[in-house]
Design an enzyme around this catalytic site. Structure first.
Site, short mmCIF file in Angstrom:
data_model
loop_
_atom_site.label_atom_id
_atom_site.label_comp_id
_atom_site.label_asym_id
_atom_site.label_seq_id
_atom_site.Cartn_x
_atom_site.Cartn_y
_atom_site.Cartn_z
N GLY A 71 0.83 -1.21 0.00
CA GLY A 71 0.00 0.00 0.00
C GLY A 71 0.86 1.26 0.00
N THR A 72 1.95 1.22 0.74
CA THR A 72 2.84 2.38 0.83
C THR A 72 3.37 2.74 -0.56
OG1 THR A 72 3.46 1.74 3.07
CG2 THR A 72 4.93 3.27 1.93
N ASN A 150 -7.45 4.31 9.27
CA ASN A 150 -7.03 3.02 9.82
C ASN A 150 -7.19 2.93 11.34
OD1 ASN A 150 -4.91 4.98 9.08
ND2 ASN A 150 -3.61 3.74 10.40
N GLN A 178 -7.52 0.59 3.78
CA GLN A 178 -8.38 0.01 4.82
C GLN A 178 -9.81 -0.20 4.33
OE1 GLN A 178 -7.56 -1.28 7.60
NE2 GLN A 178 -5.49 -0.50 7.93
N GLY A 199 -2.61 -5.88 -0.16
CA GLY A 199 -3.03 -7.27 0.01
C GLY A 199 -3.27 -7.70 1.45
N HIS A 200 -2.34 -7.31 2.35
CA HIS A 200 -2.39 -7.93 3.69
C HIS A 200 -3.51 -7.38 4.56
CE1 HIS A 200 -0.13 -4.92 6.32
NE2 HIS A 200 0.12 -4.43 5.12
N THR A 236 10.36 -7.63 -11.83
CA THR A 236 9.71 -8.92 -12.11
C THR A 236 8.55 -9.13 -11.14
OG1 THR A 236 11.81 -9.79 -12.89
CG2 THR A 236 10.13 -11.41 -12.33
N CYS A 324 4.29 4.65 22.13
CA CYS A 324 5.11 3.44 22.04
C CYS A 324 4.48 2.28 21.27
CB CYS A 324 5.53 2.93 23.41
SG CYS A 324 6.32 4.18 24.39
N1 PLP Z 1 -2.58 3.22 4.20
C1 PLP Z 1 -3.32 2.84 5.24
C2 PLP Z 1 -4.59 3.56 5.54
C3 PLP Z 1 -2.90 1.78 6.05
O1 PLP Z 1 -3.65 1.42 7.10
C4 PLP Z 1 -1.69 1.12 5.74
C5 PLP Z 1 -1.18 0.04 6.60
O2 PLP Z 1 -1.46 0.00 7.79
C6 PLP Z 1 -0.96 1.56 4.62
C7 PLP Z 1 -1.43 2.61 3.88
C8 PLP Z 1 0.32 0.91 4.23
O3 PLP Z 1 0.09 -0.33 3.61
P1 PLP Z 1 1.30 -1.39 3.49
O4 PLP Z 1 1.52 -1.94 4.85
O5 PLP Z 1 0.80 -2.41 2.53
O6 PLP Z 1 2.47 -0.65 2.97
#
Ligand code: PLP
Length: 388
Positions: A71-72, A150, A178, A199-200, A236, A324
């Protein structure tokens, strides 16, 4: 002891059907999808099949989906693509409550000389629309606003914001990491230009994501190299994980409406039960416009970490918004932006559910947590004063 996993916004288990679908692509079908031989053809077809399934979940065309590593990466790519595509525009709009994948990337661009507007939210985590309308200008290259938060699950009015951006000729990106697979998304009706998913968060593995880019949108690749993904993302392909993401999207789409109701009932049972049995408890965020699986609650006069540690002793997994957590030394930037009192931030816990949670599990939390909180309050000098 059986684990009760209520931290699904952090990550999810891989669905058994997803794992089954992936395994052959981690063993016998190990070729490169770009190769000319038998492996290449099969793998290429499988990647395209997965692309169609991801597209289908959000009402997109397969060619509008780019596979990424997470996602990042999808978020960074979308924002970078917009600023590279409109080099004369030097302004970006986002919010103060984004995930660090957007927030820190925008801060990075601000250090590079871009002007970034970080929109504020109110005490329920709702966006200030007037501020948005005043912020958008002809100099704005991109508006990047998350679909749902999130930490609180609060859903932003993406339809309205993306429509305004479109009218102003400004690219609109939404981080739907999310959201995808939790509530219906249909980009045929939603005028977003780019949308990220991961995906996760929806029972596929970690390390795979996707970026939707509407056909006709100017696009500039972030990862440059080979011609994979129609030259929009080099490297790839992570075939097994892409296959997994496709299967996870298919599963999510098949049962979406039933799952929304199921999760909402389960979440509300937990939330209402805790509000009833724990004094000085509150829900953080707009309870009406919220993801069905998420609740962020504060229990005053007790530390979130202490609650988590006690829950962990019973195999119950959740997360906290106080200091923390997740390696961060700062209390939740989301709750701070909402003006949640410091004592409530310190006692905040996020429960995030998935289709694998059951009513028995929720009952178990309802049975244990009120006692844990009472006990912890008695141990804390501040709590003792309060509870007499
Ligand atoms: N954006 C949101 C709203 C998220 O909650 C997250 C992960 O917690 C991300 C982006 C980042 O996704 P990834 O962990 O697949 O890089």
């Amino acid at each position: 002891m059986k684990t009760i996993y209520l931290d699904n916004n952090a990550t999810t288990n891989i669905a058994p059907e997803v794992l089954d679908e992936m395994l052959p692509y981690l063993s016998e079908f190990y070729g490169n999808p770009s190769s000319m031989h038998i492996f290449g053809g099969r793998l290429h077809r499988k990647v395209e099949e997965a692309r169609a399934k991801v597209a289908n979940l959000i009402g997109a065309l397969p060619e509008e989906i780019i596979f990424t590593s997470c996602g990042t990466e999808s978020d960074n790519t979308a924002i970078m693509s917009a600023v590279e595509s409109f080099p004369h525009k030097r302004h970006i709009i986002t919010t103060r409550v984004e995930h660090p994948a957007v927030l820190n990337f925008c801060k990075h661009l601000s250090r590079k000389g871009y002007r970034v507007t970080f929109l504020s939210v109110d005490s329920l985590g709702r966006l200030n629309m007037d501020e948005f309308m005043n912020a958008i200008t002809d100099d704005t290259a991109v508006v990047s606003i998350m679909y749902a938060n999130n930490e609180t699950g609060v859903i932003f009015p993406i339809n309205e914001i993306s429509a305004v951006s479109g009218e102003r000729g400004v690219l609109f990106h939404t981080d739907a990491v999310q959201t995808a697979g939790k509530i219906p998304i249909d980009v045929r009706k939603l005028p977003v230009d780019m949308l990220s998913l991961s995906g996760h968060k929806l029972h596929a593995p970690k390390g795979v994501g996707a970026l939707y880019v509407r056909k006709g949108t100017r696009f500039y690749p972030y990862i440059i190299g080979g011609h994979q993904e129609r030259s929009r993302r080099a490297g790839t392909e992570n075939v097994a994980s892409i296959v997994g993401l496709g299967k996870a999207c298919e599963l999510a789409g098949e049962n979406l409406y039933e799952e929304v109701t199921y999760l909402k009932n389960l979440r509300d049972r937990l939330e209402d039960g805790l509000l009833k049995t724990c004094p000085d408890a509150r829900v953080n965020g707009d309870r009406e416009h919220r993801l069905p699986n998420t609740t962020n609650m504060s229990f005053e006069y007790v530390e979130g970490e202490a609650i988590l540690l006690r829950l962990d002793e019973y195999g119950i997994c959740a997360s906290s918004g106080s200091a923390c957590t997740s390696g961060s030394l700062e209390p939740s930037h989301v709750l701070r932006a909402m003006g949640v009192p410091f004592t409530a931030i310190h006692g905040s816990i996020r429960f995030s559910l998935s289709r694998y949670n059951t009513e028995e599990e929720i009952n178990r939390v309802l049975e244990l947590l009120p006692g844990i909180i009472k006990e912890l309050r008695q141990l804390s000098p501040f709590g003792r004063q309060k509870t007499g």
